[in-house]
Design an enzyme around this catalytic site. Structure first.
Site, PDB file in Angstrom:
ATOM      1  N   GLU A   1       8.145  11.168 -19.293  1.00 40.13           N
ATOM      2  CA  GLU A   1       8.155  11.165 -17.753  1.00 40.13           C
ATOM      3  C   GLU A   1       8.994  12.254 -17.231  1.00 40.13           C
ATOM      4  O   GLU A   1       8.953  12.505 -15.826  1.00 40.13           O
ATOM      5  CB  GLU A   1       8.757   9.695 -17.350  1.00 40.13           C
ATOM      6  CG  GLU A   1       7.616   8.688 -17.449  1.00 40.13           C
ATOM      7  CD  GLU A   1       7.800   7.469 -16.631  1.00 40.13           C
ATOM      8  OE1 GLU A   1       7.786   7.836 -15.405  1.00 40.13           O
ATOM      9  OE2 GLU A   1       7.989   6.387 -17.256  1.00 40.13           O
TER      10      GLU A   1
ATOM     11  N   CYS B   1       0.761  -1.223   0.115  1.00 42.26           N
ATOM     12  CA  CYS B   1       0.111   0.061  -0.037  1.00 42.26           C
ATOM     13  C   CYS B   1       0.911   1.445   0.170  1.00 42.26           C
ATOM     14  O   CYS B   1       0.903   2.162   0.760  1.00 42.26           O
ATOM     15  CB  CYS B   1      -1.042  -0.176   1.181  1.00 42.26           C
ATOM     16  SG  CYS B   1      -2.154   1.115   1.162  1.00 42.26           S
ATOM     17  N   GLY B   2       1.997   1.139  -0.818  1.00 41.94           N
ATOM     18  CA  GLY B   2       2.613   2.440  -1.111  1.00 41.94           C
ATOM     19  C   GLY B   2       1.954   3.413  -1.889  1.00 41.94           C
ATOM     20  O   GLY B   2       0.571   3.449  -2.254  1.00 41.94           O
TER      21      GLY B   2
ATOM     22  N   ASP C   1      10.415  -3.358  -5.780  1.00 41.61           N
ATOM     23  CA  ASP C   1      11.338  -4.470  -6.437  1.00 41.61           C
ATOM     24  C   ASP C   1      11.912  -5.373  -5.777  1.00 41.61           C
ATOM     25  O   ASP C   1      11.759  -6.768  -5.939  1.00 41.61           O
ATOM     26  CB  ASP C   1      12.102  -3.902  -7.627  1.00 41.61           C
ATOM     27  CG  ASP C   1      11.448  -3.008  -8.907  1.00 41.61           C
ATOM     28  OD1 ASP C   1      10.451  -3.403  -8.914  1.00 41.61           O
ATOM     29  OD2 ASP C   1      12.104  -2.475  -9.394  1.00 41.61           O
TER      30      ASP C   1
ATOM     31  N   HIS D   1       5.534  -3.572 -12.860  1.00 33.07           N
ATOM     32  CA  HIS D   1       7.011  -3.486 -13.273  1.00 33.07           C
ATOM     33  C   HIS D   1       7.293  -5.008 -13.237  1.00 33.07           C
ATOM     34  O   HIS D   1       6.994  -5.720 -12.400  1.00 33.07           O
ATOM     35  CB  HIS D   1       7.657  -2.560 -12.403  1.00 33.07           C
ATOM     36  CG  HIS D   1       9.121  -2.402 -12.748  1.00 33.07           C
ATOM     37  ND1 HIS D   1       9.472  -2.052 -14.135  1.00 33.07           N
ATOM     38  CD2 HIS D   1      10.410  -2.463 -12.332  1.00 33.07           C
ATOM     39  CE1 HIS D   1      10.918  -2.214 -14.323  1.00 33.07           C
ATOM     40  NE2 HIS D   1      11.463  -2.346 -12.948  1.00 33.07           N
TER      41      HIS D   1
ATOM     42  N   GLN E   1       1.827   3.419  -5.530  1.00 34.39           N
ATOM     43  CA  GLN E   1       1.071   3.089  -6.687  1.00 34.39           C
ATOM     44  C   GLN E   1       0.005   2.161  -5.804  1.00 34.39           C
ATOM     45  O   GLN E   1      -1.359   2.210  -6.488  1.00 34.39           O
ATOM     46  CB  GLN E   1       2.136   2.120  -7.513  1.00 34.39           C
ATOM     47  CG  GLN E   1       2.831   2.852  -8.413  1.00 34.39           C
ATOM     48  CD  GLN E   1       1.901   3.419  -9.669  1.00 34.39           C
ATOM     49  OE1 GLN E   1       0.930   3.149 -10.067  1.00 34.39           O
ATOM     50  NE2 GLN E   1       2.514   4.550 -10.487  1.00 34.39           N
TER      51      GLN E   1
END
Length: 491
Positions: free
Chosen positions: A393, A45-46, A108, A132, A48
């Protein structure tokens, strides 16, 4: 486990690197309906995790969050964010077995542990989602053959994903299905529904591959998006101060200069950014950018080569195993640089002043964007993917520097991006020092005087800027976004 990309033959590698198709709006006519009535469990729950979950819930999906027992017991930030937003929260054991789609949105370096924990709990025929593909492509994680593996990768930070959704729009998004894990042939339907639930279909969706997303994402963030901004900030600040500029003014010119310059980039590409300069300044910025490209091309190529071969990933994962010793050392050293510790400037700098006194910074942006794009395309990545991972970006990353300098950028980006950023910037700063020593008055910190220019030279420079491949594909993709936004707002 073996790096997945390196297990493929050359033909397979090229096919996956080159997979990229801009999807039509009509392909999302069913919206998120394929996932309605199904249970979607998000792990993590960061930024993203929370913001994708909020969008998906608002799109009518059943969303809950699976967290580690310790995170729940200790009421950590992830637990607080999920519960404060009214989501159901439970342990892996409580929620994963009922999930139709498990979405792994952890950092990651946690992916392997997370996937190995949730896989045994997942029911037959469930789906596993990523935003990702590092764990699949670089780590080579093996997923049970009955599980469908998909990716939905918004090309923006999580906060932007939410804000654009609330405005009735979305952010450009890449989607993919892992070719080794699509047992029921439903991977694309799941990915499309997930993308629609986040609002991505309103801004444009590229059908890509795990391989293309990972290799282009790593290249963009290491070079132009983060590495070039960090190297440029340190070099430009030191140059200004060495020539007598007030450190506070120098810091502000750079900290907010990147954001101001790249806002023009966002609206109209390199063409508009260069058009903000006077004609003499434009010619000088173009000349500087050509010099920079010649100097930096081997460094950009080395980063791309190390990404393609897996050398970068293996080195970073070795640092993971060594408690992030290199990463933490580089982070500490960056925090002690003169740019990061300079006093704040209380005066005002006008918008045009950033352009007029930042000719070198504009040249760095142009050179970095074009080099990253060219190097990716030369390696087999399709132009649309290369555009999103370079020019598109950059304004978003520049905005983080405007908030709290390099510290904020490195906090917001992933640890993977931060590690790659340091690799690049630590090589780029000494590489460019001889170039910095040869700069002329007006290149940085003062404006180039107005004067006569050669019409033929100006014509040729304008043609060269506008005809670059990234300007051609960028104009097309920005046009898609404008058209789709018009339709979304009208509808």
């Amino acid at each position: 486990m073996a790096n997945y990309f390196n297990t493929l033959n050359l033909r397979q590698q090229l096919a996956q690197l080159g997979k990229c198709r801009f999807m039509g709006r009509d392909e999302f006519a069913d919206g998120a309906s394929y996932l309605q009535g199904k249970k979607v469990v998000i792990v993590g729950c960061g930024a993203q995790g929370l913001n994708q979950g909020l969008n998906m819930r608002d799109s009518g999906l059943d969303i809950s969050y699976a967290l580690r027992k310790e995170a729940i017991a200790e009421k950590r930030a992830s637990w607080r964010k999920a519960t404060e937003n009214g989501f159901k929260v439970g342990t892996y054991e409580e929620l994963i077995p009922q999930a139709d789609l498990v979405v792994n949105l952890t950092p990651d370096k946690q992916h392997s542990d997370v996937v190995r924990s949730v896989q045994p709990l997942m029911k037959d025929g469930a789906a596993l989602g990523y935003s990702h593909g590092f764990n699949i492509v670089e780590v080579g994680e093996q997923i049970r053959k009955d599980i469908t593996v998909v990716m939905v990768a918004p090309k923006c930070p999580g906060t932007e994903v939410r804000e654009e959704y609330k405005r009735g729009f979305g952010v450009p998004t890449l989607i993919a299905v892992h070719p080794e894990n699509d047992p029921q042939g439903e991977g694309m339907a799941i990915a499309k529904a997930w993308a629609a639930a986040t609002g991505g279909h309103r801004a444009g969706v590229l059908e890509s591959s795990f391989v293309a997303e990972v290799k282009s994402d790593l290249m963009g963030e290491q070079t132009i998006l983060c590495g070039m901004l960090q190297a440029g900030s340190l070099l430009c600040f030191d140059k200004l101060v060495a020539e007598g500029t007030d450190p506070a003014y120098a810091e502000k010119l750079i900290q907010f200069g990147w954001e101001t310059i790249t806002e023009a980039l966002k609206q109209g590409g390199i063409t508009l950014m260069m058009d903000r300069l006077s004609n003499p300044a434009k010619l000088r910025a173009y000349a500087l950018s050509e010099q920079l490209k010649e100097i930096m091309a081997p460094l950009f190529q080395k980063h791309m080569d190390d990404i393609i071969s897996g050398e970068f990933s293996s080195g970073m994962m070795a640092d993971w195993a060594n408690d992030d010793k290199k990463l933490l050392t580089w982070r500490e050293e960056t925090g002690k640089t003169a740019f990061e510790t300079a006093p704040q400037y209380e005066g005002k700098i006008g918008e045009q002043e950033y352009f007029d006194k930042g000719v070198l910074m504009i040249a760095m942006v142009k050179a970095g964007v074009e080099l990253a794009f060219e190097t990716m395309v030369d390696s087999g990545i399709i132009e649309e993917s290369a555009y999103y991972e370079s020019l598109h970006e950059l304004p978003l990353i520049a905005n983080t520097i405007a908030r709290k300098r390099l510290y904020e950028m490195n906090v917001v980006i992933s640890d993977t991006a931060e590690y790659g950023n340091y690799l690049f910037s630590y090589a780029c700063v000494p590489l460019l020092k001889p170039f910095m020593a040869e700069l002329q008055p007006g290149d940085l910190g003062s404006a180039i005087p107005e004067g006569a220019v050669d019409n033929a030279q100006l014509r040729d420079v304008n043609d060269a800027i506008r005809s670059h491949a990234i300007e051609q594909v960028g104009k097309k993709l920005r046009g898609y976004m404008t058209d789709m936004k018009r339709i979304a707002v009208a509808g």
